[in-house]
Design a protein around this motif. Structure first.
Motif, short mmCIF file in Angstrom:
data_model
loop_
_atom_site.label_atom_id
_atom_site.label_comp_id
_atom_site.label_asym_id
_atom_site.label_seq_id
_atom_site.Cartn_x
_atom_site.Cartn_y
_atom_site.Cartn_z
N PHE A 8 22.06 9.40 -9.33
CA PHE A 8 21.09 8.57 -10.07
C PHE A 8 19.95 9.38 -10.69
O PHE A 8 19.01 8.81 -11.22
N ASP A 13 10.65 12.09 0.08
CA ASP A 13 11.86 11.24 0.00
C ASP A 13 13.01 11.97 -0.68
O ASP A 13 14.17 11.75 -0.34
N ARG A 30 15.84 6.21 -7.54
CA ARG A 30 16.04 5.01 -8.37
C ARG A 30 16.49 5.47 -9.75
O ARG A 30 15.89 6.36 -10.34
N LEU A 31 17.53 4.85 -10.26
CA LEU A 31 18.09 5.28 -11.54
C LEU A 31 17.03 5.24 -12.64
O LEU A 31 16.92 6.15 -13.44
N GLU A 32 16.24 4.17 -12.64
CA GLU A 32 15.30 3.97 -13.74
C GLU A 32 14.00 4.74 -13.54
O GLU A 32 13.06 4.60 -14.31
N PRO A 65 13.19 8.82 8.28
CA PRO A 65 13.27 7.49 7.66
C PRO A 65 12.87 7.46 6.20
O PRO A 65 13.20 6.51 5.49
N HIS A 66 12.17 8.51 5.74
CA HIS A 66 11.67 8.49 4.36
C HIS A 66 12.64 9.13 3.37
O HIS A 66 12.48 9.00 2.17
N VAL A 85 15.84 9.85 1.17
CA VAL A 85 16.85 8.99 0.53
C VAL A 85 18.04 9.82 0.04
O VAL A 85 17.96 11.03 -0.14
N ASP A 86 19.16 9.15 -0.16
CA ASP A 86 20.36 9.81 -0.70
C ASP A 86 20.37 9.81 -2.22
O ASP A 86 21.09 10.58 -2.84
N ARG A 87 19.65 8.88 -2.80
CA ARG A 87 19.60 8.87 -4.26
C ARG A 87 18.25 8.31 -4.71
O ARG A 87 17.63 7.51 -4.01
N SER A 145 19.40 -1.32 -7.09
CA SER A 145 19.90 0.03 -7.39
C SER A 145 19.82 0.38 -8.86
O SER A 145 20.11 1.50 -9.24
N GLN A 203 13.61 3.50 3.15
CA GLN A 203 13.07 2.71 4.24
C GLN A 203 11.59 2.99 4.35
O GLN A 203 11.15 4.08 4.12
N ASP A 206 26.79 8.34 -10.60
CA ASP A 206 27.49 8.14 -9.33
C ASP A 206 26.49 7.81 -8.24
O ASP A 206 25.50 8.53 -8.07
N GLU A 207 26.75 6.74 -7.51
CA GLU A 207 25.78 6.36 -6.48
C GLU A 207 26.18 6.83 -5.10
O GLU A 207 25.57 6.49 -4.11
N ILE A 208 27.22 7.64 -5.02
CA ILE A 208 27.74 8.09 -3.73
C ILE A 208 26.87 9.22 -3.19
O ILE A 208 26.57 10.16 -3.91
N THR A 235 18.39 2.56 -0.08
CA THR A 235 18.37 3.63 0.90
C THR A 235 16.97 4.00 1.33
O THR A 235 16.77 4.76 2.25
#
Ligand SMILES: [Cu+2]
Lengths: 600, 257
Positions: free
Chosen positions: A560, A138, A485-487, A478-479, A481-483, B199, B256, A537-539, B254
């Motif tokens: 994150f 991921d 989980r913050l925590e 599909p797996h 991710v761009d970021r 998030s 899936q 930043d979540e971008i 994000t």
């Protein structure tokens, strides 16, 4: 990519007609031929059809290569220090490296469900410092490592293919004393052994080790979760190259998981350094030793799960072992050698075999510098009924030069699709601009969708891809991710702060374009300082760097993500901390002062 | 690029005027503001500093410009006071000192306390409202009851989430994709995203008491209203907190499967 292909072709055709109008002659007077690669080209902004996951050899890394463009999309640091990302500098990565900065990655494998990739993990070995790393697909970063005890030359690695990857097995290519602490007669090589290690994929812990008297080189698992394989090229137990090449036959060693599980359940093992050690020497029932021509290297299982193909290296043959006969071998109903149902002559220096899912095998020929395509069933038929002048070989293609591993698209799954073949060539010699004594490798892309193989593209590669898997885009994409989980990181920072405990200072710092969460951090000379930096930043694709001038510290934190670094503030003065990874129009202004007050 | 406040909150102007800081304090506050704040909040305090123009967030394919606080409106999101009222000095000090998690507002713990107080005095000069109006009376928020986070409370909270129509903006699974989410704008007319609970931490704070506070005060200047009038039962409020905490344990938007 496929959606744009007609357009690409029409553009290429237009370009060709234009060049014809202008004469279309090359300097040597010949007509320009359209490159066969043109039909496979990935246009700007378009995506590849396959993720290639390649090892990086003694560079210690793993690479993601887009296929068929051959673009290197990412270098994942594993057993190396990578100041670009901060791997080997951050506390998190150091904890997984155990103080060892050297590694030798050979085989990248994916986790499986029901015989194909599930898009969850990649696994990669370290032959130099004997470790296994796991990469989360991921985020494509290492998330766990485990040291493999009692072994050297941890080379072959393969995950369980069915029903899911619970175990990952590794082979030790170098025979060593099991307890290697200087005790005993260290020069007596007859006391050495090879170890087949089982690692729990989820927990990343060693489950058990099966000890054999022979060396164990490349690895494979079957498609039913019942057998694993190791080639053994030094059945002689030799310590010198002459001794290792003494006998004409070596082995494919087969490990019975049914019998290994029974031995574990019956406590039929001894424990060394907390690891269950099972006796897998010949005749114990855990293993079968199938004789194959001398010094075999690769072992690969056909996508239908029926055959293991072993290549002879110094014999011009490939051996086809019928996996469905292994139950009879273990039951003693047939001799081990009876399971070898074909041994076609295919060329000089055969190393590794891959498959197109249409019954054909492709074997790399190191000495001949060729890829050879041959039909498995034809080889079996000819073995049973030899016919003068007949061969299982279908096609040969010269490559440039000295191919090691070779891999076809999805070939290590039951979804082999026979579209592309990669030839990982060890020597590039004259194929690129000369860059000095140390030259790049040459990875070649070959179209295998037709009867004949077609060379499409050369791609240079830095030291030194050993192996690659080609995984369909739809399985992986599909797996990813761009970021994160913050925590996910227990110390994730949402509010910046400075806290002191004696001479230990912890600075929690947010990074949000274009500001860090603090403008000044003051410590005293000699303090042990920990910076914990969270990118809030979540971008997508907005990463921040964190470098401390003159303090030899740099890392990059993705959206994150949280990374930390600990060091001693041993230089008094003013030091700018700045963002190294371009993030914003005011990126250059994204910095703060680190002030170290001198010891009074 | 100018932004006008389209929704102006008018209150009775009969309250006594709050004590004004000394001219010296305000002057020092301006120095601090020029050193630390102007880059985002701008020379005129309208949030049109250099940074604000380019800072964007993306969600569900939407690209949204997020501006720093416009002090000229005298409208503040993160308060302990009722919806529509000015925040207390303590509220402003908390934000200046700790920053706002997951936003561009950094911490200023590295600055002396006097400077933080002075900069607050200066910020108040940007809006007439501070001269005409008084901060609201802070809401009293008890410590979270022990049932918060329990399975029963979470289940009840799911019902409150439905009744209160939270899903309209925040979506059925809390990822901020409700039917109204794509058309939300703030009081300045700028597009705004509904919060994605999965998030991570909330800007208004993530402890049960802080989540409760956000329901009660609302986030002035955004479509997030105060639920103080609509949600009268103390039990419902804390149950909704439980459900929010549960949503925050979900998978990232994000990811899936
Ligand atoms: Cu930055």
């Amino acid at each position: 990519m496929s959606s744009l292909r007609p357009l690409t072709i029409s553009i290429a055709a237009a370009a060709m007609s234009l060049s014809l109008a202008c004469g279309g002659a090359t300097p040597d007077g010949g007509q320009e031929a359209e490159s066969p690669y043109a039909a496979h080209e990935v246009a700007p902004g378009e995506y590849d059809d396959y993720y290639g996951f390649s090892s990086g050899g003694h560079s210690g890394e793993v690479r993601i290569v887009g296929i068929p463009s051959m673009r290197v999309l990412k270098r994942i640091p594993v057993w190396n220090i990578d100041p670009g990302s901060g791997w080997g500098i951050t506390n998190e990565s150091k904890a997984m490296m155990g103080g060892k900065w050297v590694g030798d990655t050979h085989h990248v494998q994916g986790s499986y469900v029901d015989g194909t990739y599930d898009g969850k993990w990649l696994f990669v070995n370290d032959k130099a410092n004997n470790r296994l790393a796991r990469i989360r697909i991921d985020i494509f970063e290492v998330d766990a490592t485990v040291e493999i005890p009692h072994t050297q030359g941890t080379h072959g690695v393969f995950p369980q293919r069915a029903p899911t990857t619970e175990w990952v097995i590794l082979n030790s290519e170098f025979r060593t004393p099991l307890v290697n602490d200087g005790s005993g007669d260290m020069l007596d090589a007859s006391t050495y052994g090879g170890v087949h290690t089982i690692v729990d994929a989820e927990r990343m812990e060693v489950v058990a080790q099966v000890q054999t008297e022979v060396n164990l080189d490349l690895a494979a698992t079957d498609y039913s979760g019942r057998y694993s394989f190791a080639t053994s090229y030094n059945s002689e137990g030799g310590a010198t190259i002459s001794e290792m090449l003494a006998s004409d036959l070596d082995y494919l060693v087969v490990f019975s998981w049914d019998n290994i599980k029974a031995a574990l359940a019956n406590n039929d093992y001894r424990t060394v350094d907390g690891v269950p050690i099972l006796d897998g020497t010949e005749g114990t029932g855990l293993t079968a030793y199938i004789p194959v021509p001398k010094n075999p290297h690769g072992v690969n299982v056909s996508p239908d799960g029926n055959y293991a193909v072993v290549s002879g290296k110094v014999s011009p043959t490939a051996s086809v072992i019928d996996i469905t006969m292994l139950d009879d071998v273990f039951a003693g109903n047939i001799e081990p050698r009876d399971a070898v149902v074909a041994e076609p002559e295919i060329g000089l220096g055969p190393l590794h075999t891959t498959f197109d899912g249409r019954g054909n095998a492709y074997t790399s020929l190191f000495i001949d510098s060729q890829e050879v395509k041959w039909n498995i069933q034809r080889a079996i038929d000819l073995q049973a009924n030899p016919q003068e002048g007949e061969t299982a070989v279908v096609d040969r293609l010269d490559i440039h030069y000295q191919v090691g591993h070779t891999m076809a698209s999805m070939a290590e799954t039951n979804e082999a699709d026979g579209r592309y073949l990669i030839s990982l060539n060890k020597i590039s010699k004259d194929r690129f601009l000369n860059v000095g004594p140390l030259k790049p490798e040459n990875d070649q892309l070959i179209d295998i969708s037709g009867e004949s193989m077609v060379l499409l593209k050369d791609e240079s590669a830095y030291i030194e891809p050993h192996d690659i898997i080609l995984v369909r885009r739809d399985i992986i994409e599909p797996h990813v991710v761009d970021r994160v989980r913050l925590e996910e990181h227990p110390e994730a920072v949402t509010q910046s702060s400075i806290t002191r405990d004696g001479n230990r200072v912890t600075v929690r710092l947010t990074a949000t374009a274009p500001v860090f969460g603090l403008q000044e951090v003051e410590v005293n000379e000699g303090d042990e300082v920990t910076f914990i930096v969270t990118n809030t930043d979540e971008i997508p694709d907005l990463a921040h760097g964190f470098a401390i001038s003159n303090y030899n510290i740099q890392m990059v934190v993705g959206p994150f993500q949280t990374k930390s670094v600990t060091f001693t503030a041993d230089k008094p003065g003013v030091y700018w901390i700045y963002c190294t990874n371009f993030c914003h129009a005011l990126h250059l202004e994204m910095r703060l002062r680190f002030i170290v007050r001198p010891r009074s | 690029m100018t932004r006008g406040l389209t929704v102006i909150v008018l209150l009775a102007l009969t309250m006594p005027i709050a004590p004004i800081a000394s001219a010296q304090d305000v002057e020092r506050g301006e120095e601090v503001y020029t050193s630390r704040c102007v880059i985002c909040h701008g020379d005129n305090g309208d949030g049109m500093g250099l940074v604000g123009i380019v800072h964007r967030a993306q969600a569900n394919g939407l690209v949204t410009t997020i501006y720093p606080r416009d002090f000229t409106a005298g409208v503040f999101k993160f308060r302990s006071t009722p919806s529509g009222t000015l925040p207390t000095d303590d509220d402003l000090m908390r934000i200046v000192t700790e920053g706002i998690s997951r936003s561009g507002m950094p911490s200023h713990t590295d600055m002396p306390e006097a400077d933080r107080l002075n900069v607050i005095s200066f910020i108040k000069t940007f809006s007439q409202r501070w001269a005409e109006d008084e901060p609201g009376e802070p809401l009293e928020i008890a410590a979270a009851p022990s049932f918060v986070g329990s399975a029963e409370s979470t289940t009840r909270g799911e019902g409150v989430y439905a009744t209160m129509q939270c899903f309209q903006c925040h979506g059925e699974t809390g990822v901020g994709d409700g039917p109204a989410s794509e058309t939300l704008t703030d009081s300045w007319g700028d597009q705004i995203l509904a919060f994605d609970f999965t998030s991570g931490p909330l800007k208004g704070g993530s402890t049960p008491e802080m989540i409760y506070r956000t329901f009660m005060t609302g986030l002035d200047g955004t479509p997030m209203p105060s639920y103080q009038p609509a949600m009268t039962e103390e039990q419902d409020r804390w149950d909704l907190v439980s459900y929010c905490l549960e949503l925050m344990r979900g998978a990232p938007a994000t990811q899936q499967d």
